[in-house]
Design an enzyme around this catalytic site. Structure first.
Site, mmCIF file in Angstrom:
data_model
loop_
_atom_site.group_PDB
_atom_site.id
_atom_site.type_symbol
_atom_site.label_atom_id
_atom_site.label_comp_id
_atom_site.label_asym_id
_atom_site.label_seq_id
_atom_site.Cartn_x
_atom_site.Cartn_y
_atom_site.Cartn_z
ATOM 1 N N ILE A 56 0.691 -1.123 0.045
ATOM 2 C CA ILE A 56 0.145 -0.011 -0.076
ATOM 3 C C ILE A 56 1.058 1.205 -0.216
ATOM 4 O O ILE A 56 0.514 2.258 -0.461
ATOM 5 C CB ILE A 56 -0.989 -0.072 1.308
ATOM 6 C CG1 ILE A 56 -0.244 -0.003 2.385
ATOM 7 C CG2 ILE A 56 -2.107 -1.152 1.207
ATOM 8 C CD1 ILE A 56 -0.990 0.300 3.813
ATOM 9 N N TYR A 145 -1.475 -0.262 18.198
ATOM 10 C CA TYR A 145 -2.457 -0.531 17.256
ATOM 11 C C TYR A 145 -3.684 0.483 17.283
ATOM 12 O O TYR A 145 -3.856 1.205 16.388
ATOM 13 C CB TYR A 145 -2.959 -1.891 17.515
ATOM 14 C CG TYR A 145 -4.390 -2.175 16.735
ATOM 15 C CD1 TYR A 145 -4.250 -2.460 15.461
ATOM 16 C CD2 TYR A 145 -5.417 -2.485 17.432
ATOM 17 C CE1 TYR A 145 -5.253 -2.788 14.611
ATOM 18 C CE2 TYR A 145 -6.602 -2.670 16.457
ATOM 19 C CZ TYR A 145 -6.728 -2.867 15.361
ATOM 20 O OH TYR A 145 -7.721 -3.258 14.491
ATOM 21 N N PHE A 173 -16.094 -3.705 16.259
ATOM 22 C CA PHE A 173 -15.908 -4.376 17.391
ATOM 23 C C PHE A 173 -15.335 -5.599 17.189
ATOM 24 O O PHE A 173 -14.281 -5.708 16.327
ATOM 25 C CB PHE A 173 -17.289 -4.050 18.232
ATOM 26 C CG PHE A 173 -17.428 -2.756 18.840
ATOM 27 C CD1 PHE A 173 -17.749 -1.654 18.089
ATOM 28 C CD2 PHE A 173 -17.275 -2.735 20.180
ATOM 29 C CE1 PHE A 173 -17.514 -0.436 18.519
ATOM 30 C CE2 PHE A 173 -17.295 -1.491 20.712
ATOM 31 C CZ PHE A 173 -17.491 -0.316 19.851
ATOM 32 N N ASN A 174 -15.764 -6.953 17.446
ATOM 33 C CA ASN A 174 -14.986 -7.960 17.252
ATOM 34 C C ASN A 174 -15.641 -8.714 16.075
ATOM 35 O O ASN A 174 -16.830 -9.364 16.149
ATOM 36 C CB ASN A 174 -14.924 -8.946 18.409
ATOM 37 C CG ASN A 174 -14.220 -8.463 19.560
ATOM 38 O OD1 ASN A 174 -14.496 -7.523 20.172
ATOM 39 N ND2 ASN A 174 -13.054 -9.049 19.950
ATOM 40 N N LEU A 194 -10.435 -15.330 19.295
ATOM 41 C CA LEU A 194 -11.308 -16.065 20.293
ATOM 42 C C LEU A 194 -11.874 -17.363 19.404
ATOM 43 O O LEU A 194 -11.710 -18.354 19.821
ATOM 44 C CB LEU A 194 -12.146 -15.322 21.185
ATOM 45 C CG LEU A 194 -12.787 -16.438 22.314
ATOM 46 C CD1 LEU A 194 -11.817 -16.965 23.362
ATOM 47 C CD2 LEU A 194 -13.741 -15.632 22.993
ATOM 48 N N ILE A 211 -8.089 -19.274 28.668
ATOM 49 C CA ILE A 211 -8.837 -18.142 28.929
ATOM 50 C C ILE A 211 -8.230 -16.855 29.758
ATOM 51 O O ILE A 211 -7.614 -17.374 30.774
ATOM 52 C CB ILE A 211 -10.307 -18.326 30.121
ATOM 53 C CG1 ILE A 211 -11.066 -19.664 29.426
ATOM 54 C CG2 ILE A 211 -10.955 -17.077 30.342
ATOM 55 C CD1 ILE A 211 -12.330 -19.822 30.260
ATOM 56 N N ARG A 286 -4.671 -11.170 29.701
ATOM 57 C CA ARG A 286 -3.794 -10.455 28.716
ATOM 58 C C ARG A 286 -3.581 -9.059 28.749
ATOM 59 O O ARG A 286 -4.622 -8.302 28.710
ATOM 60 C CB ARG A 286 -4.230 -10.979 27.160
ATOM 61 C CG ARG A 286 -3.647 -10.773 26.256
ATOM 62 C CD ARG A 286 -4.041 -11.410 24.939
ATOM 63 N NE ARG A 286 -5.483 -10.654 24.447
ATOM 64 C CZ ARG A 286 -6.162 -11.035 23.307
ATOM 65 N NH1 ARG A 286 -5.689 -11.829 22.446
ATOM 66 N NH2 ARG A 286 -7.273 -10.359 23.248
ATOM 67 N N GLY A 288 -3.664 -5.349 28.365
ATOM 68 C CA GLY A 288 -4.329 -4.624 27.375
ATOM 69 C C GLY A 288 -5.744 -4.772 26.952
ATOM 70 O O GLY A 288 -6.451 -4.193 26.280
HETATM 71 N N1 UFG Z 1 -9.210 -14.558 24.571
HETATM 72 C C1 UFG Z 1 -9.090 -15.733 25.431
HETATM 73 N N2 UFG Z 1 -8.060 -16.579 24.936
HETATM 74 C C2 UFG Z 1 -7.549 -16.485 23.689
HETATM 75 C C3 UFG Z 1 -8.023 -15.477 23.021
HETATM 76 C C4 UFG Z 1 -8.635 -14.410 23.266
HETATM 77 O O1 UFG Z 1 -9.373 -15.674 26.361
HETATM 78 O O2 UFG Z 1 -6.911 -17.363 23.324
HETATM 79 C C5 UFG Z 1 -10.294 -13.327 25.003
HETATM 80 C C6 UFG Z 1 -9.536 -11.969 25.083
HETATM 81 O O3 UFG Z 1 -8.865 -11.966 26.311
HETATM 82 C C7 UFG Z 1 -10.593 -11.216 24.831
HETATM 83 C C8 UFG Z 1 -11.486 -11.937 24.073
HETATM 84 O O4 UFG Z 1 -11.197 -13.479 24.236
HETATM 85 O O5 UFG Z 1 -11.286 -10.891 25.870
HETATM 86 C C9 UFG Z 1 -11.676 -11.666 22.555
HETATM 87 O O6 UFG Z 1 -10.409 -11.587 22.135
HETATM 88 P P1 UFG Z 1 -9.809 -11.372 20.509
HETATM 89 O O7 UFG Z 1 -8.156 -11.458 20.738
HETATM 90 O O8 UFG Z 1 -10.623 -12.452 19.695
HETATM 91 O O9 UFG Z 1 -10.294 -9.935 20.149
HETATM 92 P P2 UFG Z 1 -9.955 -8.648 21.016
HETATM 93 O O10 UFG Z 1 -11.059 -8.253 21.855
HETATM 94 O O11 UFG Z 1 -8.646 -8.597 21.694
HETATM 95 O O12 UFG Z 1 -9.734 -7.800 19.773
HETATM 96 C C10 UFG Z 1 -10.646 -7.158 18.829
HETATM 97 C C11 UFG Z 1 -9.777 -7.107 17.467
HETATM 98 C C12 UFG Z 1 -8.704 -6.100 17.505
HETATM 99 C C13 UFG Z 1 -9.382 -4.736 18.084
HETATM 100 C C14 UFG Z 1 -9.779 -5.058 19.433
HETATM 101 C C15 UFG Z 1 -10.502 -3.911 20.097
HETATM 102 O O13 UFG Z 1 -9.462 -8.326 17.066
HETATM 103 O O14 UFG Z 1 -8.345 -5.805 16.244
HETATM 104 O O15 UFG Z 1 -10.907 -5.960 19.358
HETATM 105 O O16 UFG Z 1 -10.089 -3.713 21.464
HETATM 106 F F1 UFG Z 1 -8.442 -3.897 18.221
#
Ligand code: UFG
Length: 335
Positions: A56, A145, A173-174, A194, A211, A286, A288
């Site tokens: 890009i 990010y 969101f997710n 997740l 978790i 985790r 953040g």
């Molecule tokens: N989780 C676990 N175990 C895992 C993976 C995730 O418990 O192995 C939990 C995370 O702690 C979180 C939830 O599942 O509470 C969702 O996690 P994801 O990694 O699927 O998604 P995130 O909420 O971290 O991230 C998403 C997007 C990002 C965006 C963010 C906004 O993927 O791009 O939401 O905060 F920035």
């Protein structure tokens, strides 16, 4: 009348970009994808969709693609998306998500493109003070990010005032689910999200899920997220693009369902859909991870006339499962 100009889709072989590319193509739009395949990308897309392999930030390439394909709008999905990686390697995130995006904006501006859809994120809010979160919530990202995505939102606003760019920053969101026919799926390399991890653990394709934290201030102690089906996301992009092409600037728009599910609820839904247990273990938080991220999606409903139709948790998990079962998974079978 159908618009005969093309949509330049950066990151169009990635998860959300490929669903949008397919939907726009099926709606009769001309699209051209620019992708460097750095994110994995196992999307099966029609061979009618041209894919340019490149960066890009390559201004000359972007200008050429815009000229050759009569590009009238850019849908910018490309970017780095892992929060943890962004903390460890901010230089990479500021380079790809900010510096190269600024080059992309310069190139498309040179090419006379005045319409831009941008994949933004709920991460711009950091730890919100209000949930459900409206777009007017203060933006205070807690990781690089989110900071890079917010920086581009500021740039788009400035480009709008100075150069007449019309834009929308769609704050996902997710993103979850998959195309219902199983051919376009969520695929990140490495996978950190997740739902794919829960399903792969349930199918014994990878180790048990950990978790991340069971001591949050939520009803079951695990984090709550607003899982939005990728098909609903793609639909919202098409609706937003139509308004932008008609001369509007939308600014930031949350894309979520307004309903959150905990990690344990996702595991339960996967157990029902799979018909078997999902092996899992409790782990530490985790860094953040905000406890609860749920969208106030009223603005998307008002502006776009958009309602999520496929985002029920079970349907989302079912679609994700179908896409993983259909022989596409690249993970190693462990048991
Ligand atoms: N989780 C676990 N175990 C895992 C993976 C995730 O418990 O192995 C939990 C995370 O702690 C979180 C939830 O599942 O509470 C969702 O996690 P994801 O990694 O699927 O998604 P995130 O909420 O971290 O991230 C998403 C997007 C990002 C965006 C963010 C906004 O993927 O791009 O939401 O905060 F920035």
């Amino acid at each position: 009348m159908t618009d005969r100009s093309s949509i330049l889709i950066t990151g169009g072989v990635g998860f959300v970009g490929s669903h949008f590319a397919r939907m726009a193509h099926e709606a009769g739009r001309r699209v051209v994808i620019l992708d460097n395949y750095s994110g994995g990308g196992a999307a099966q897309l029609s061979s009618d969709i041209p894919i340019v392999i490149g960066d890009i930030g390559d201004v000359a390439l972007v200008r050429r693609v815009c000229a050759e394909h009569a590009v009238g709008a850019v849908a910018h999905f490309a970017g780095k998306i892992q929060v943890g990686e962004s903390v460890r390697d901010p230089q990479l995130y500021f380079d790809v998500n900010l510096v190269r995006t600024l080059r992309l904006l310069a190139a498309v501006r040179d090419a006379g493109v005045h319409a831009c859809l941008f994949s933004s994120t709920a991460a711009v809010y950091g730890e919100p003070t209000r949930v459900p979160i409206p777009e007017t919530e203060r933006r205070q990202p807690v990781n690089p990010y989110g900071a890079t995505k917010l920086a581009i939102e500021y740039a788009l606003d400035a480009w709008c005032h100075a150069y007449g760019l019309r834009w929308a920053a769609l704050r996902y969101f997710n993103a979850a689910g998959a195309h219902p026919d199983g051919t376009v799926r969520e695929s990140h390399e490495p996978e950190t999200h997740l739902i794919p991890l829960v399903l792969d653990a349930g199918m014994r394709l990878r180790e048990p899920l950990t978790i991340y934290g069971t001591d949050y201030d939520t009803p079951d102690g695990t984090c709550i997220r607003d899982y939005i089906h990728v098909q609903d996301l793609a639909t919202a992009h098409l609706l937003a693009l139509a308004l932008i092409e008609n001369g509007q600037t939308l600014g930031p728009v949350n894309l979520g369902t307004g309903h959150g599910y905990s990690v344990r609820e996702v595991i339960d839904a996967a157990r029902v859909v799979l018909g078997r247990d999902v092996p899992h273990a409790m782990g530490p938080r985790r860094p953040g991870d905000p406890p609860r991220l749920v969208a106030d999606a009223a603005r998307a409903a008002d502006l776009l006339g958009w309602t999520p139709r496929r985002s029920g948790l079970e349907m989302t998990v079912e679609d994700a499962l179908r896409s993983r079962r259909d022989g596409l998974t690249q993970t190693r079978r462990l048991a």
